[in-house]
Design a protein around this motif. Structure first.
Motif, short mmCIF file in Angstrom:
data_model
loop_
_atom_site.label_atom_id
_atom_site.label_comp_id
_atom_site.label_asym_id
_atom_site.label_seq_id
_atom_site.Cartn_x
_atom_site.Cartn_y
_atom_site.Cartn_z
N UNK A 1 -8.50 0.20 3.73
CA UNK A 1 -7.36 0.83 4.39
C UNK A 1 -6.13 -0.06 4.41
N UNK A 2 -6.32 -1.36 4.58
CA UNK A 2 -5.19 -2.29 4.56
C UNK A 2 -4.55 -2.35 3.18
N UNK A 3 -5.37 -2.36 2.14
CA UNK A 3 -4.83 -2.39 0.78
C UNK A 3 -4.12 -1.09 0.42
N UNK A 4 -4.62 0.03 0.88
CA UNK A 4 -3.96 1.30 0.60
C UNK A 4 -2.61 1.38 1.29
N UNK A 5 -2.50 0.88 2.51
CA UNK A 5 -1.20 0.85 3.18
C UNK A 5 -0.24 -0.10 2.48
N UNK A 6 -0.75 -1.20 1.97
CA UNK A 6 0.11 -2.13 1.23
C UNK A 6 0.62 -1.49 -0.05
N UNK A 7 -0.24 -0.71 -0.72
CA UNK A 7 0.21 -0.06 -1.96
C UNK A 7 1.26 1.00 -1.68
N UNK A 8 1.15 1.69 -0.53
CA UNK A 8 2.15 2.71 -0.20
C UNK A 8 3.50 2.09 0.12
N UNK A 9 3.50 0.84 0.63
CA UNK A 9 4.75 0.18 1.00
C UNK A 9 5.33 -0.67 -0.11
N UNK A 10 4.72 -0.67 -1.28
CA UNK A 10 5.24 -1.49 -2.38
C UNK A 10 6.58 -0.94 -2.87
#
Length: 395
Positions: free
Chosen positions: A211-220
């Motif tokens: 979940x943390x990595x998915x949120x990071x990808x959305x904010x890239x």
């Protein structure tokens, strides 16, 4: 009469007996010479509950000892490491990989069905290459944009650090520097990353790291194209030292025809100019924050418009207001400043004997005259032993 095999004997024939584990580079460590202990049928797999060979080793100095957690059959089924359960190709959690590749998990959850499914899988794996993943979906799927953006290009050895010393947290640790555990502030118990379940990580559900990595990808951040349609150049930064022009052309020529490629080794950058704007936009979309060469992630930016760069810079400067009390324009310079030697008079001759003859140059028509009074004795030529030339004109 021959005796039939019992259930225990049949199941024991399917137990795992391997000589080396399936590990990622991070769990294996940076030391090429490590010592492993091997325990045959040491523990049961945390996924299929079958006994398997357990390996235990230390990945490096000041690191904690690690061991395999799942069997090799479960590891090949998901193509993950036996210890950290991260994907062997991208170094990402299973939930992120399956979401990016759109893979549906069809592994049975029931204990009886799971054991029957894995036993059939073992018989199929013996007929094919044991080093390849057993899941057919992983074989057919290619890399997606999300995986290329989030994938780890280098091992993350910080993950092998020791656990936090519980005695140091309570203020009772007496070992000091000899303590094999970390003397740091522990993670907040309310943090979801502090509570991770190995089965949830394997099945790809409710994984806090994913979940943390998915949120990071959305904010890239993205790379929008410039408004000037004449810009077809891309700036390529953070290049490795040994990269060549042919290697860069091999990576960027697949997106369109290249007009020119300029490599600047000293600045570790390059400029790629395409013949069309469509090819440049396609290359920027496919390579931004995704292209990795020589273990380094390249920096992709749009080039600047050379034709309009000077116009834009002038238009961006604010207009300065006039200072009150000062004239709008300076008065014109005096005529003596513009013409130090009038046209009707020739310049003074350059004779070495007239160096100290100040009266020769004291002509008012030449626009220069010595000061009326001598302020220092050294300014008097007579006191320095100089004499006027006989042919010098007298005034």
């Amino acid at each position: 009469m021959a005796m039939s095999k019992s259930t225990n004997t049949y199941n024991r024939q399917n137990w795992e007996d391997s000589d080396f584990p399936i590990l990622c580079q991070t769990c294996l460590g940076d030391n090429p010479y490590i010592r492993m202990t091997k325990e045959k049928y040491g523990k049961e797999c945390k996924i299929c509950c079958r006994p398997f060979t357990v390996f235990r080793w230390c990945p490096g100095s000041r690191m904690r000892f690690k061991k395999t957690e799942i069997c090799q059959t479960c590891s090949k089924l998901k193509n993950v490491c036996q210890t950290c359960l991260l994907d062997l190709e991208y170094g990402l959690p299973i939930q992120v990989r399956d979401a990016a590749l759109k893979i549906q998990d069809d592994l049975p959850r029931n204990e009886v069905n799971k054991e029957y499914y894995i036993q059939n899988l073992d018989s199929q794996m013996s007929k094919f290459d044991p080093t390849q993943p057993s899941n057919s979906a992983l074989k057919s799927k290619g890399a997606s944009d999300l995986l290329l953006r989030l994938a780890r290009t280098a091992p993350y050895y910080k993950r092998n650090r020791p656990h936090v010393c519980s005695f140091w947290v309570k203020g009772e640790c007496r070992r000091g520097e000899e303590c094999p555990y970390r003397h740091e502030k522990p993670t907040d118990p309310d943090d979801p990353l502090a509570d991770q379940n190995i089965k949830d990580r394997y099945y790809g559900v409710n994984d806090p790291v994913a979940g943390k990595l998915m949120r990071r990808a959305a904010a890239m951040p993205a790379l929008p194209p410039p408004e000037d349609r004449t810009v077809t150049t891309l700036y390529i930064g953070n290049l490795p030292d040994n990269v060549t022009e042919d290697e860069l052309k091999g990576h960027f020529y697949q997106y369109g025809e290249i007009r020119c490629l300029t490599l600047v080794p000293r600045a570790q950058c390059a400029f790629v100019q395409y013949t069309t704007r469509t090819a440049a936009e396609h290359a920027a979309e496919k390579t931004f924050n995704r292209l990795v060469i020589g273990g380094k992630r390249l920096t992709i930016k749009w080039g600047k418009s050379q034709g309009r760069q000077g116009v834009n810079e002038k238009s961006d400067l604010p207009a300065l207001e006039p200072v009150p009390g000062l004239p709008g324009a300076l008065p014109p310079p005096p005529p003596a400043f513009l013409h130090p030697f009038p046209p009707q008079m020739p310049p003074p001759p350059n004779r070495p004997n007239d160096f100290f003859n100040l009266q020769h140059y004291a002509n008012p028509g030449w626009g220069w005259a010595p000061p009326p009074g001598l302020h220092y004795p050294s300014q008097d030529p007579a006191r320095l032993g100089a004499h006027a030339h006989a042919n010098a004109p007298q005034t």
